[in-house]
Design an enzyme around this catalytic site. Structure first.
Site, PDB file in Angstrom:
ATOM      1  N   THR A  26       0.774  -1.169  -0.075  1.00  0.00           N
ATOM      2  CA  THR A  26      -0.025   0.050   0.029  1.00  0.00           C
ATOM      3  C   THR A  26       0.933   1.165  -0.016  1.00  0.00           C
ATOM      4  OG1 THR A  26      -1.905  -1.249   1.201  1.00  0.00           O
ATOM      5  CG2 THR A  26      -1.770   1.149   1.395  1.00  0.00           C
TER       6      THR A  26
ATOM      7  N   VAL B  17      -9.072  -7.593  -1.309  1.00  0.00           N
ATOM      8  CA  VAL B  17      -7.794  -6.863  -0.579  1.00  0.00           C
ATOM      9  C   VAL B  17      -7.335  -5.569  -1.276  1.00  0.00           C
ATOM     10  CG1 VAL B  17      -7.268  -8.860   0.810  1.00  0.00           C
ATOM     11  CG2 VAL B  17      -6.338  -8.577  -1.606  1.00  0.00           C
ATOM     12  N   CYS B  18      -6.473  -4.744  -0.800  1.00  0.00           N
ATOM     13  CA  CYS B  18      -5.975  -3.860  -1.561  1.00  0.00           C
ATOM     14  C   CYS B  18      -5.071  -4.404  -2.768  1.00  0.00           C
ATOM     15  CB  CYS B  18      -5.146  -2.736  -0.632  1.00  0.00           C
ATOM     16  SG  CYS B  18      -3.506  -3.563  -0.191  1.00  0.00           S
ATOM     17  N   PRO B  19      -5.092  -3.653  -3.832  1.00  0.00           N
ATOM     18  CA  PRO B  19      -5.672  -2.504  -4.156  1.00  0.00           C
ATOM     19  C   PRO B  19      -7.135  -2.461  -4.909  1.00  0.00           C
ATOM     20  CG  PRO B  19      -4.362  -3.119  -6.089  1.00  0.00           C
ATOM     21  CD  PRO B  19      -4.212  -4.143  -5.103  1.00  0.00           C
ATOM     22  N   TYR B  20      -7.825  -3.610  -4.910  1.00  0.00           N
ATOM     23  CA  TYR B  20      -8.855  -3.726  -5.428  1.00  0.00           C
ATOM     24  C   TYR B  20     -10.025  -2.850  -4.390  1.00  0.00           C
ATOM     25  CZ  TYR B  20      -7.047  -7.262  -8.755  1.00  0.00           C
ATOM     26  OH  TYR B  20      -6.401  -7.908  -9.337  1.00  0.00           O
TER      27      TYR B  20
END
Lengths: 354, 82
Positions: A26, B17-20
């Site tokens: 992230t 989950v990220c980035p979705y």
């Protein structure tokens, strides 16, 4: 004693990663795609503590940090592959480890993939690739490639001048941070401080055990795999015990907040995350490190190789994120067009009926 | 708080989950008309913290972040006027 020390440090690290939601995937992605820099700030704070700390402990004779040779083709390609993999896996190497602890089956798939990918390149069928890509190395007039050697800095005074300038720039940026809103768990300040101190402690504990490196995930994963599957304990070090402690620490932290829940993604996502794990493992074993080994521990020694690998990890993650954004927005457009068409057909049918 | 606003679109991203999570929320928000409200269901604390923060910085109005269950967060957002 090192077993207990290593596991204890791993537990604390896992606990902190979970509380801080410290995901470098992230952090790296947000440089380009999001306006929030909170996790980047946590990373910069970790680096600030470790670059200064490692330099200080080296000059005091506590540490003798090992700088990996700058095998640039493997670092560039491996870093990029790792960056692509971590986006697909839904977490970096450390992120995947701690999310396994709290019960995310997608991350468990990614971890199994990571184990497979690292074993494939490091001792497995693709070992030739690692060996050939690590053949060409660069050094600085016969010395190891560090920022100091590249700049020709040889005296302690000049070293501290450079570090002072870098630290001041980082401090100014960190102090000008806006307030972090919508916070769950620890803010970037506490996360960066705790993870930074633990990473520095990993250097000291490793040095006491005779290993001249800090926190890492890739080599310890390979070592654990070899031990578990082949009974070869030659690679097991204090870092392997830390890696074991991380999911357990994350589980403890998640239990306390009720977030320790087994969660299974849909089959496509599980497959994507597992494949991402393999990709990440191949990349990490080529590059000789992951977001921890290169982007925290390696950068602490101001190794040019670690800096280059980190840049390519970022490039890989940006490229993959860009591909995802593109395909998702195409899907969304297609769905919208289909909806419009249906509505038109319905209204036409109604008109015909009237 | 969320009850006061009529929700125009609801998105279930509990198993993403990220980035979705961020990408899908952002795209869904862009499909709405200005002033309309999107409700996003998330299943992990990182997303429940990062998604509203990023959306807020994009200029949209985060109306609420609720936690109906221990590992279920609901974020409601109003699309910005531009």
């Amino acid at each position: 004693m090192f077993v207990i020390g290593g596991i204890a440090l791993g537990l604390l690290l896992g606990f902190s990663l979970q509380r801080g939601g410290y995901c470098m995937n992230t952090a790296f992605r947000s440089f380009f795609y999001e306006k929030d820099r909170s996790l980047v700030r946590a990373w910069v704070l970790v680096l600030l503590i470790n670059v200064i700390g490692v330099q200080l402990l080296t000059e005091l004779g506590v540490l003798y940090p090992l700088v990996a040779p700058f095998f640039w083709p493997a670092m560039i390609a491996g870093g990029f592959i790792f960056g692509v993999g971590m986006v697909l896996a839904g977490g970096c190497a450390s992120g995947t480890y701690y999310r396994c602890g709290r019960g995310m089956l997608g991350s468990m798939g990614a971890l199994l993939g990571f184990v497979l990918g690292t074993a494939l390149v490091d001792g497995g069928a693709l070992t030739w690739l690692q060996q050939s890509m690590r053949q060409p190395t660069l050094d600085v007039r016969g010395q190891e490639a560090t920022l100091f050697n590249v700049l020709g800095i040889e005296t302690a005074g000049l070293r501290w001048v450079l570090l002072g300038v870098l630290a001041a720039a980082a401090m100014v940026w960190l102090l000008r941070a806006p307030k972090q809103r919508f916070l769950i768990g620890w803010g970037w300040q506490r996360t960066g401080l705790v993870v930074g101190v633990l990473a520095l402690a990993a250097w000291v504990l490793s040095a006491m055990a005779g290993r001249d490196f800090g926190l890492s995930f890739t080599q310890p994963t390979v070592a654990l795999t070899r031990y578990v599957l082949a009974g070869d304990d030659s690679g097991i070090s204090v870092a392997s015990y830390m890696v074991i402690g991380v999911p357990a620490g994350a589980l403890l932290a998640a239990k306390a907040t009720g977030e320790a829940v087994l969660r299974i993604p849909d089959p496509r996502t599980l497959l994507r995350q597992s494949g991402g794990g393999v990709t990440m493992g191949v990349g990490a074993s080529l590059a000789g490190g992951c977001n921890i080994g290169h982007s925290i521990t390696g950068i602490s020694t101001l190794s040019i190789g670690a800096i280059v690998a980190t840049i390519f990890i970022m490039l890989g993650s940006w490229t993959m994120t860009w591909l995802i954004v593109r395909s998702e927005s195409r899907n969304a457009q297609r769905a919208q067009k289909q909806k419009q068409k249906q509505q038109q057909q319905q209204s036409r049918a109604k008109e015909a009926f009237v | 708080m969320a009850g006061k606003n009529t929700v125009d679109k609801s998105l279930d991203l509990k198993n993403e989950v990220c980035p979705y999570t961020f990408v899908k929320s952002k795209l869904a928000l862009e499909e709405l008309d200005p002033g309309q409200v999107l409700e996003v269901h998330l299943g992990n604390s990182e997303s429940a913290s990062n998604v509203p923060r990023s959306i807020d910085l994009e200029g949209h109005e985060v109306l609420s972040v609720d936690r109906p269950e221990t590992s279920h967060w609901v974020v409601t957002v109003r699309r910005s006027q531009q």
